[in-house]
Design a protein around this motif. Structure first.
Motif, short mmCIF file in Angstrom:
data_model
loop_
_atom_site.label_atom_id
_atom_site.label_comp_id
_atom_site.label_asym_id
_atom_site.label_seq_id
_atom_site.Cartn_x
_atom_site.Cartn_y
_atom_site.Cartn_z
N ALA A 1 67.04 58.10 10.78
CA ALA A 1 66.07 57.26 10.07
C ALA A 1 66.28 55.78 10.37
O ALA A 1 65.73 54.93 9.68
CB ALA A 1 66.17 57.52 8.56
N LEU A 2 67.10 55.48 11.37
CA LEU A 2 67.46 54.08 11.62
C LEU A 2 66.87 53.59 12.94
O LEU A 2 66.56 54.37 13.84
CB LEU A 2 68.99 53.95 11.69
N ASP A 3 66.76 52.27 13.04
CA ASP A 3 66.27 51.68 14.29
C ASP A 3 67.41 51.68 15.32
O ASP A 3 68.56 51.94 14.99
CB ASP A 3 65.75 50.28 14.03
N PRO A 4 67.08 51.41 16.60
CA PRO A 4 68.10 51.54 17.66
C PRO A 4 69.35 50.68 17.44
O PRO A 4 70.46 51.13 17.74
CB PRO A 4 67.36 51.08 18.92
N ILE A 5 69.18 49.47 16.90
CA ILE A 5 70.36 48.62 16.72
C ILE A 5 71.26 49.20 15.64
O ILE A 5 72.47 49.31 15.80
CB ILE A 5 69.92 47.18 16.37
N ALA A 6 70.64 49.60 14.53
CA ALA A 6 71.42 50.21 13.46
C ALA A 6 72.07 51.50 13.93
O ALA A 6 73.21 51.82 13.57
CB ALA A 6 70.53 50.46 12.25
N GLU B 1 76.95 54.61 15.56
CA GLU B 1 77.68 55.35 16.60
C GLU B 1 79.03 54.68 16.88
O GLU B 1 80.06 55.36 17.00
CB GLU B 1 76.84 55.39 17.88
N GLU B 2 79.00 53.35 16.95
CA GLU B 2 80.24 52.59 17.15
C GLU B 2 81.24 52.93 16.05
O GLU B 2 82.42 53.15 16.29
CB GLU B 2 79.86 51.12 17.05
N LEU B 3 80.69 52.99 14.84
CA LEU B 3 81.50 53.27 13.67
C LEU B 3 82.17 54.64 13.79
O LEU B 3 83.34 54.81 13.44
CB LEU B 3 80.58 53.22 12.45
N MET B 4 81.43 55.61 14.28
CA MET B 4 82.00 56.95 14.40
C MET B 4 83.21 56.93 15.34
O MET B 4 84.21 57.61 15.10
CB MET B 4 80.94 57.93 14.90
N HIS B 5 83.09 56.13 16.39
CA HIS B 5 84.22 55.99 17.31
C HIS B 5 85.45 55.48 16.60
O HIS B 5 86.57 55.97 16.81
CB HIS B 5 83.85 55.01 18.44
N GLU B 6 85.25 54.47 15.72
CA GLU B 6 86.39 53.91 15.01
C GLU B 6 86.94 54.88 13.97
O GLU B 6 88.13 54.99 13.78
CB GLU B 6 85.98 52.59 14.32
N LEU B 7 86.02 55.59 13.31
CA LEU B 7 86.44 56.43 12.19
C LEU B 7 87.23 57.65 12.64
O LEU B 7 88.04 58.18 11.88
CB LEU B 7 85.22 56.88 11.38
#
Lengths: 254, 328
Positions: free
Chosen positions: A180-185, A190-196
């Motif tokens: 439900a998010l735009d490409p930037i969000a 996705e970046e966050l998943m990498h960190e998490l």
């Protein structure tokens, strides 16, 4: 294909129904600790239902039931006498649409789960830590007491991630968290998943194959309620064992 | 109400093209008709108020200053004070709301969230049936069942246990504010419960799931996500119930004791605005008495208006802007 470490989650012979509809058929797979498993497949293939069986949310739907074995660190989630509430505190979930509590402030949303558990310590520090982990702190630190609904959709979704992290789960389930998010969000999530994945085991359902390829270590392909194939993401996308997997990941159907 | 971001509305290109030629004749006639109907509602209210003022004029002229402030109502000697009736109406309505709202919200939660699915239609049917009972039957039930039970059991018990509060002091006679308030509670319960059930239906499932996924129990999810989201609607439901309680005539007059006095005790007999109007209008002696009763009707109208506006304001305040959540 399986790593040396014991699996964080092991699913054995899982079946799930909505009333008469057999939505998940005899699925078995392992999820490695501190990794990301992406679950892909066309709409209605049972991937969301599968995900919701991992924290016993599926049975909350009228007519929803599941049989089989799902173990978390060797402990069967579906064993007799297991309280689903205690499982959901260990296996957090982020939903397709951001669903912050609209009547609460940003800070209260993050601490909601902690307050449920009767946490007596200082909430401010945990709120800050979780918002930092969710890469939202810098954007909201000056308005922690504004309504959660004042945030944009992408910010709301990261707030929901922070909220899920606050109760210190071991596993994070994400049901199309960026759809439900735009490409930037989307890129931020996705970046966050990498960190998490340094601290959490993540299972993410996605209809976006590029996303699965970018974020996951392993990928499971579901079709018509069955697990067609599961393996290392690279293998699934470049050299799958099954023809149906190849047809799907190359865009021939779905 | 607060909603999560709404999906953008799809543009209907056909409609845009047609509206370029201005609204068509059918639309204009239709909206004119609707406007007329809307205006008629206001007109009726205005006419009612004007008529009441006209009838009430002799009484208002005779005792203009003391009509609302005096507590002395004695038609024979020509003194007309409305205070006992205002007091009775407000007290019985407050009792009714205090008793009915928690029960109604509980029933709505049972129907919508917690109750066993097989039991829900049975309970729902029971609530609907309560709404269908004519008020005179409630009055009879109150007279034959509730009043004796209050007199012999509940009021002596309350006097023993909570007698240090002035509201629970005095002789347990059964007939009085408490009986009327409880009858009203039963009568407004279906309204509040069914509207609250509808309100609960509007809570997005995703909110409840969000709470449950955090490890909330069903009750915790209700307290954390469902009730806060619904509070404006529940207030609205309460307001509807209050409106009914304020105007209820028959059942109240049968159990309130019909005594134009003011007493701090809920056990005491009292009177209410609609009850006295109904009881005395047919036998009103002279223009002043009739006028005083019409004045009471105006007061009832005013009380309803004030309580309604206050409640509306409250709904708006609650609906806008989240407050800090209640910590568990």
């Amino acid at each position: 294909m399986s790593a040396a470490a014991p699996p964080k989650i092991r699913v054995e012979g899982l079946d799930a129904w909505f009333g008469e509809t057999h939505a998940v058929r005899d699925v078995s797979l392992d999820v490695r600790p501190l990794s990301v498993l992406a679950v892909i497949g066309p709409s209605g293939c049972g991937k969301s239902t599968f995900l919701r069986c991992l924290n016993r949310m599926h049975e909350l739907v009228p007519g929803g039931r599941a049989t089989g074995k799902v173990t978390l660190d060797g402990e069967d989630l579906y064993a007799r006498g297991v309280d689903p509430v205690s499982i959901r505190r260990r296996v957090g979930m982020v939903f397709q649409r951001p669903n912050p509590f609209p009547t609460m402030t940003i800070a209260d949303n993050v601490s909601a789960g902690l307050r449920l558990n009767g946490w007596k310590g200082r909430l401010e520090e945990i709120v800050e830590r979780c918002l930092r982990q969710a890469a939202l702190w810098d954007e909201v630190k000056d308005r922690l007491h504004s309504p959660a609904t004042s945030l944009s959709g992408g910010q709301q979704q990261r707030l929901c991630i922070a909220r899920a992290l606050a109760v210190e789960p071991e596993v994070l389930l994400m049901d199309e968290p960026a759809s439900a998010l735009d490409p930037i969000a989307t890129a931020r999530v996705e970046e966050l998943m990498h960190e998490l994945k340094a601290r959490y085991t993540i299972v993410v359902v996605t209809h976006n194959m590029q996303q699965a390829a970018r974020v996951s270590d392993q990928t499971a392909f579901f079709y018509m309620g069955e697990l067609v194939e599961v393996g290392d993401t690279e293998t699934i996308f470049t050299n799958p064992r099954e023809q149906r997997t190849e047809d799907y990941v190359t865009g021939k159907f779905g | 109400m607060n909603r999560s971001p709404a999906a953008p509305l799809p543009r209907v290109s056909g409609g845009a093209a047609r509206s370029a030629h201005g609204p068509n004749l059918g639309d204009r006639a239709w909206s004119g008709l609707l406007g007329l109907l809307g205006g008629a509602v206001l007109l009726i209210v205005g006419v009612v108020v004007l008529a009441l003022v006209h009838v009430a004029r002799p009484a208002l002229k005779a005792g203009a200053g003391t009509f609302v402030s005096s507590s002395d109502w004695d038609p024979v000697s020509g003194s007309f004070g409305a205070l006992p009736f205002i007091y009775g109406t407000v007290v019985t309505s407050v009792v009714a709301i205090l008793v009915a709202v928690p029960i109604s919200v509980g029933l709505a939660l049972f129907l919508q969230e917690m109750g066993p699915r097989k039991l829900r239609p049975v309970v729902s049917f029971g609530i609907e049936t309560l709404a269908a009972i004519p008020s005179v039957i409630y009055g009879l039930w109150g007279l034959f069942v509730l009043v004796p039970a209050l007199r012999d059991h509940l009021e002596p018990f309350l006097g023993r246990t909570l007698g240090f509060l002035p509201v629970f002091r005095g002789a347990p006679i059964g007939l009085g504010y408490l009986a009327a308030g409880l009858i009203l509670a039963v009568m407004i319960l279906p309204t509040i419960a069914s509207v609250t059930t509808e309100v609960l239906k509007t809570v997005p499932a995703s909110l409840k799931e969000g709470a449950l996924a955090l490890g909330a129990t069903r009750w915790e999810a209700i307290r954390m996500a469902i009730l806060p989201y619904s509070r404006a609607g529940i207030l609205g439901a309460t307001l509807l119930g209050l409106g009914r309680a304020l105007g209820e005539t028959m059942a109240v007059t049968m159990v309130i004791g019909n005594s134009p006095t003011i007493s701090p005790s809920l056990f005491a007999a009292g009177y209410s605005l609609p009850a006295v109007i109904a009881n005395e209008f047919a036998e009103a002696t002279g223009d002043v008495h009739t006028g005083a009763l019409a004045g009471l009707a105006l007061v009832l109208f005013g009380v309803s208006l004030i309580l309604n506006s206050a409640a509306r304001l409250l709904v708006r305040m609650v609906a806008s802007g989240p407050s800090r959540a209640v910590a568990s």
